[in-house]
Motif scaffolding. Sequence first.
Motif, short mmCIF file in Angstrom:
data_model
loop_
_atom_site.label_atom_id
_atom_site.label_comp_id
_atom_site.label_asym_id
_atom_site.label_seq_id
_atom_site.Cartn_x
_atom_site.Cartn_y
_atom_site.Cartn_z
N UNK A 168 0.78 -1.23 0.00
CA UNK A 168 0.00 0.00 0.00
C UNK A 168 0.82 1.28 0.00
N UNK A 169 2.10 1.19 -0.37
CA UNK A 169 2.95 2.38 -0.40
C UNK A 169 3.75 2.54 0.88
N UNK A 170 4.78 3.39 0.81
CA UNK A 170 5.64 3.62 1.96
C UNK A 170 5.90 5.11 2.13
N UNK A 171 6.47 5.46 3.29
CA UNK A 171 6.85 6.84 3.59
C UNK A 171 8.35 6.90 3.82
N UNK A 172 9.04 7.85 3.16
CA UNK A 172 10.46 8.08 3.38
C UNK A 172 10.67 9.57 3.58
N UNK A 173 11.85 9.93 4.08
CA UNK A 173 12.20 11.34 4.25
C UNK A 173 13.46 11.63 3.44
N UNK A 174 13.34 12.50 2.44
CA UNK A 174 14.46 12.88 1.60
C UNK A 174 15.14 14.10 2.23
N UNK A 175 16.24 13.87 2.94
CA UNK A 175 16.93 14.95 3.64
C UNK A 175 18.04 15.59 2.83
N UNK A 176 18.43 14.97 1.70
CA UNK A 176 19.64 15.40 1.02
C UNK A 176 19.43 16.44 -0.07
N UNK A 177 18.69 16.08 -1.12
CA UNK A 177 18.55 17.00 -2.25
C UNK A 177 17.32 16.62 -3.06
N UNK A 178 16.72 17.64 -3.68
CA UNK A 178 15.62 17.38 -4.60
C UNK A 178 16.20 16.86 -5.91
N UNK A 179 15.48 15.95 -6.58
CA UNK A 179 15.98 15.41 -7.83
C UNK A 179 14.85 14.81 -8.64
N UNK A 180 15.12 14.63 -9.92
CA UNK A 180 14.19 13.95 -10.83
C UNK A 180 14.79 12.61 -11.23
N UNK A 181 13.95 11.60 -11.32
CA UNK A 181 14.43 10.27 -11.71
C UNK A 181 13.27 9.47 -12.25
N UNK A 182 13.48 8.87 -13.42
CA UNK A 182 12.47 7.97 -13.97
C UNK A 182 11.12 8.61 -14.21
N UNK A 183 11.12 9.90 -14.54
CA UNK A 183 9.87 10.59 -14.79
C UNK A 183 9.16 11.07 -13.54
N UNK A 184 9.80 10.97 -12.39
CA UNK A 184 9.22 11.40 -11.12
C UNK A 184 10.08 12.50 -10.51
N UNK A 185 9.44 13.40 -9.78
CA UNK A 185 10.14 14.48 -9.08
C UNK A 185 10.09 14.22 -7.58
N UNK A 186 11.26 14.33 -6.93
CA UNK A 186 11.35 14.06 -5.50
C UNK A 186 11.88 15.29 -4.78
N UNK A 187 11.00 16.10 -4.18
CA UNK A 187 11.46 17.24 -3.39
C UNK A 187 12.03 16.75 -2.06
N UNK A 188 12.63 17.65 -1.30
CA UNK A 188 13.11 17.28 0.03
C UNK A 188 11.92 17.20 0.99
N UNK A 189 12.12 16.49 2.08
CA UNK A 189 11.06 16.35 3.08
C UNK A 189 10.43 14.96 3.05
N UNK A 190 9.32 14.82 3.76
CA UNK A 190 8.64 13.53 3.84
C UNK A 190 7.91 13.24 2.53
#
Length: 315
Positions: A168-190
């Motif tokens: 059903x999906x997961x939660x992670x916290x991106x503390x390092x840097x915002x980035x794009x990968x595989x057609x998805x955008x990942x900002x910093x934060x939860x």
Amino acid sequence: MAKRRDVHKKKKKKWLWITMAMILLVIGGGSPYAYSVLHNVQNTVDNELHKPIEGIDPEFTKKKVEKEEPINILLLGVDERAYDKGRSDTMIVMTLDPAHNQMQLLSIPRDTRTDIIGHGTVDKINHSYAFGDSEMAVATVESFLDIDMDYYVRMNMQGLQQLVGAVGGITVTNNDQAFDQGGHTFPTGELQLNGDEALAYARMRKEDPQGDLGRNERQRQVIEGIIREGASLNVVNKIGGIMDVLGNNMATNMTFADMRDLASNYRSARNDISTYQMAGRGTMIDGTYYQIMSDDEVTKAHDMITEFGSRDNES
């Protein structure tokens, strides 16, 4: 293939999200209801997932589990394709210590240069799987760190995507840097991630200043996210879909009975999770990039694993 050394003579010298997934079901969901549900999938575990190897003695491990001693599990994450068995791009030694309710995840960089046991070559450690499957990968890591493995879990990377979706999906916290990968955008934060997003999040390497080290950290985040979801009683209602994913993408020397014993004796180890990333010196040898681990770094990793259960839990 070399057999396990006698411990009385001497201590032996990605995406594996799966093991966590498997152990998340056992270590995480320990209620009587969860056991009854898991019993219904016993045939899947014993007939589809169970792949023993000669290098690990099940009786040796059984005695450790009965005594609730720390155990080591090698998590192998491989990128299998229809035309290629792939390499183990993720190699993590997971140590479970029930006496102090703690778990350790120690990551070995895939470019680590070492002897490939049973192949007679010196190469990148992740090539051990490509050369000889799980048997050679286990033997190589055991020799490299001078440790004993009790279990291994191999997971196809594509299974990660399906597994995250199954829980059903997961939660992670991106503390390092915002980035794009595989057609998805990942900002910093939860971040709330579905299967496609989790796969892309864990794969990013080229834009990360730390390269493989940064990617390994994101992989560990995804593993911990799966463990958290697995610890929820709600995952029991999703066991059918999870087992379908595991049956198609996972192999382990654990039997259903082994998983049941882990659930009984090692479930509390998930309460305190620590991580370590081995770090070496990058160098080119004959046109190939390697990570060279110093003797001190290898000794440190060895000691972190072999002494894990003897250290007091200060948390």
